[in-house]
Write an enzyme that holds these catalytic residues in place. Structure first.
Site, PDB file in Angstrom:
ATOM      1  N   LYS A 107     -32.376 -76.568 105.772  1.00  0.00           N
ATOM      2  CA  LYS A 107     -33.436 -77.422 106.341  1.00  0.00           C
ATOM      3  C   LYS A 107     -33.709 -77.023 107.798  1.00  0.00           C
ATOM      4  O   LYS A 107     -33.623 -75.845 108.127  1.00  0.00           O
ATOM      5  CB  LYS A 107     -33.049 -78.896 106.189  1.00  0.00           C
ATOM      6  N   GLY A 125     -29.493 -86.709 101.175  1.00  0.00           N
ATOM      7  CA  GLY A 125     -29.081 -86.981 102.552  1.00  0.00           C
ATOM      8  C   GLY A 125     -28.533 -88.379 102.773  1.00  0.00           C
ATOM      9  O   GLY A 125     -28.390 -88.822 103.912  1.00  0.00           O
ATOM     10  N   GLU A 152     -38.780 -83.926 101.008  1.00  0.00           N
ATOM     11  CA  GLU A 152     -39.071 -84.155 102.431  1.00  0.00           C
ATOM     12  C   GLU A 152     -40.468 -83.667 102.775  1.00  0.00           C
ATOM     13  O   GLU A 152     -41.154 -84.239 103.622  1.00  0.00           O
ATOM     14  CB  GLU A 152     -37.998 -83.458 103.288  1.00  0.00           C
ATOM     15  N   GLU A 161     -33.721 -83.543  92.097  1.00  0.00           N
ATOM     16  CA  GLU A 161     -33.208 -84.153  93.324  1.00  0.00           C
ATOM     17  C   GLU A 161     -33.732 -85.580  93.418  1.00  0.00           C
ATOM     18  O   GLU A 161     -34.847 -85.802  93.921  1.00  0.00           O
ATOM     19  CB  GLU A 161     -33.683 -83.367  94.562  1.00  0.00           C
ATOM     20  N   HIS A 191     -40.112 -79.721  97.965  1.00  0.00           N
ATOM     21  CA  HIS A 191     -38.995 -80.570  98.367  1.00  0.00           C
ATOM     22  C   HIS A 191     -39.515 -81.973  98.733  1.00  0.00           C
ATOM     23  O   HIS A 191     -40.588 -82.106  99.310  1.00  0.00           O
ATOM     24  CB  HIS A 191     -38.258 -79.944  99.559  1.00  0.00           C
ATOM     25  N   ASN A 201     -29.575 -75.279 101.257  1.00  0.00           N
ATOM     26  CA  ASN A 201     -30.847 -75.518 101.937  1.00  0.00           C
ATOM     27  C   ASN A 201     -30.510 -76.034 103.325  1.00  0.00           C
ATOM     28  O   ASN A 201     -30.109 -77.187 103.481  1.00  0.00           O
ATOM     29  CB  ASN A 201     -31.660 -76.557 101.143  1.00  0.00           C
ATOM     30  N   SER A 241     -26.611 -85.104  97.981  1.00  0.00           N
ATOM     31  CA  SER A 241     -25.281 -85.541  98.440  1.00  0.00           C
ATOM     32  C   SER A 241     -24.109 -84.910  97.679  1.00  0.00           C
ATOM     33  O   SER A 241     -23.111 -85.573  97.404  1.00  0.00           O
ATOM     34  CB  SER A 241     -25.185 -87.075  98.412  1.00  0.00           C
TER      35      SER A 241
HETATM   36  P1  13P Z   1     -28.149 -83.314 100.822  1.00  0.00           P
HETATM   37  O1  13P Z   1     -27.188 -82.403 100.145  1.00  0.00           O
HETATM   38  O2  13P Z   1     -27.987 -83.363 102.309  1.00  0.00           O
HETATM   39  O3  13P Z   1     -28.178 -84.671 100.172  1.00  0.00           O
HETATM   40  O4  13P Z   1     -29.619 -82.698 100.608  1.00  0.00           O
HETATM   41  C1  13P Z   1     -29.992 -82.303  99.353  1.00  0.00           C
HETATM   42  C2  13P Z   1     -31.245 -81.543  99.476  1.00  0.00           C
HETATM   43  O5  13P Z   1     -32.249 -82.048  99.883  1.00  0.00           O
HETATM   44  C3  13P Z   1     -31.229 -80.104  99.116  1.00  0.00           C
HETATM   45  O6  13P Z   1     -32.505 -79.598  99.044  1.00  0.00           O
END
Ligand code: 13P
Length: 254
Positions: A12, A174, A98, A168, A96, A10, A215
């Site tokens: 982003k 992140g 976010e 997640e 997601h 992803n 992560s």
């Molecule tokens: P990270 O791998 O940067 O922690 O993000 C995970 C994520 O949000 C994948 O959708």
């Protein structure tokens, strides 16, 4: 749903056009050497078309990072499932954390998007996870089950409708602080049991796969993917870095 190890990148709101093009060429090449790994990438909307063209004929699959729950109409700024499919997408990430956090997406909106994705023939990658505070309060299992029930309530998948559940934990996204693999496994089991309560066991086995996200990188991926409870990973940061992305594909090849 029988499944190869799955690596979803992803990307982003990262990588410009040149960086996206360079990374996808390398991913395509690496994936061609690892036929037992399912690789899916989710670049920004503006690059879907060009990445889709590069991936034509390759085994790497393309995903949208989001979509709207209607096929067309006056919905400024939104993207529909048919539009994603026209660009070559087979998958779409939905719900997601976010988007829940910054855009106030709710379980109801996520439910509508998932239903629409399935109706149009996209495989939804549905994100579920608890906050740090909820985990501290000891209500993690309750929270993830409630999300699952709110999102899947009323849906009966047909034989051909595959669904990816991505666990997640929000505190692991992140942050560099990944969830312990055994804890991730336990939570995914909780989700799978909740699904079995909603559907029959054979439906869950046939239609669902589960990912862990938060992560993960090339050094930790094999701690998660076990081909049984955790079928793959949904990766943000590490998937935008060439060495990590290629390293993850290599690491899960059996
Ligand atoms: P990270 O791998 O940067 O922690 O993000 C995970 C994520 O949000 C994948 O959708």
């Amino acid at each position: 749903m029988a499944s190869h190890p799955i690596v979803v990148g992803n990307w982003k709101m990262n990588l410009n056009s040149k960086q996206t093009g360079e990374l996808i060429m390398s991913v395509k090449k690496e994936a061609s050497k690892h036929s037992s790994v399912s690789v899916i990438v989710a670049p920004s909307f503006t690059y879907l078309d060009s990445v889709g063209k590069i991936l034509k004929g390759s085994k790497v699959q393309l995903a949208g990072q989001n979509m709207f729950w209607e096929s067309e109409g006056a919905y400024t700024g939104e993207i529909s499932a048919p539009m994603l499919m026209e660009s070559g997408c087979s998958h779409v990430i939905i719900g997601h954390s976010e988007r829940r956090k910054y855009l106030r997406e709710t379980d109801h909106m996520i439910h509508r998007k998932m239903v629409q994705a399935l109706e149009c023939g996209l495989v939804p990658i549905v994100c579920i996870g608890e906050t740090f505070e909820q985990r501290q309060q000891g209500i993690k299992d309750l929270v993830v089950m409630q999300q699952l029930q709110a999102i899947f309530g009323g849906l009966i998948p047909t034989e051909k409708q595959n669904i990816v559940i991505a666990y997640e934990p929000i505190w692991a996204v992140g942050t560099g602080q990944a969830c312990d693999p055994n804890e991730a496994r336990e939570t995914i089991q909780v989700l799978k049991h909740a699904l079995i309560d909603m559907y029959q066991e054979h439906v869950v086995q046939q239609n669902f796969v589960a990912l862990y996200g938060g992560s993960v990188d090339h050094t930790t991926i094999t701690q998660y993917v076990d081909g049984d409870i955790i079928n793959g990973v949904l990766v943000g940061g590490a998937s935008t870095r060439l060495d990590s992305m290629l390293g993850m594909i290599r690491a899960v090849d059996t």
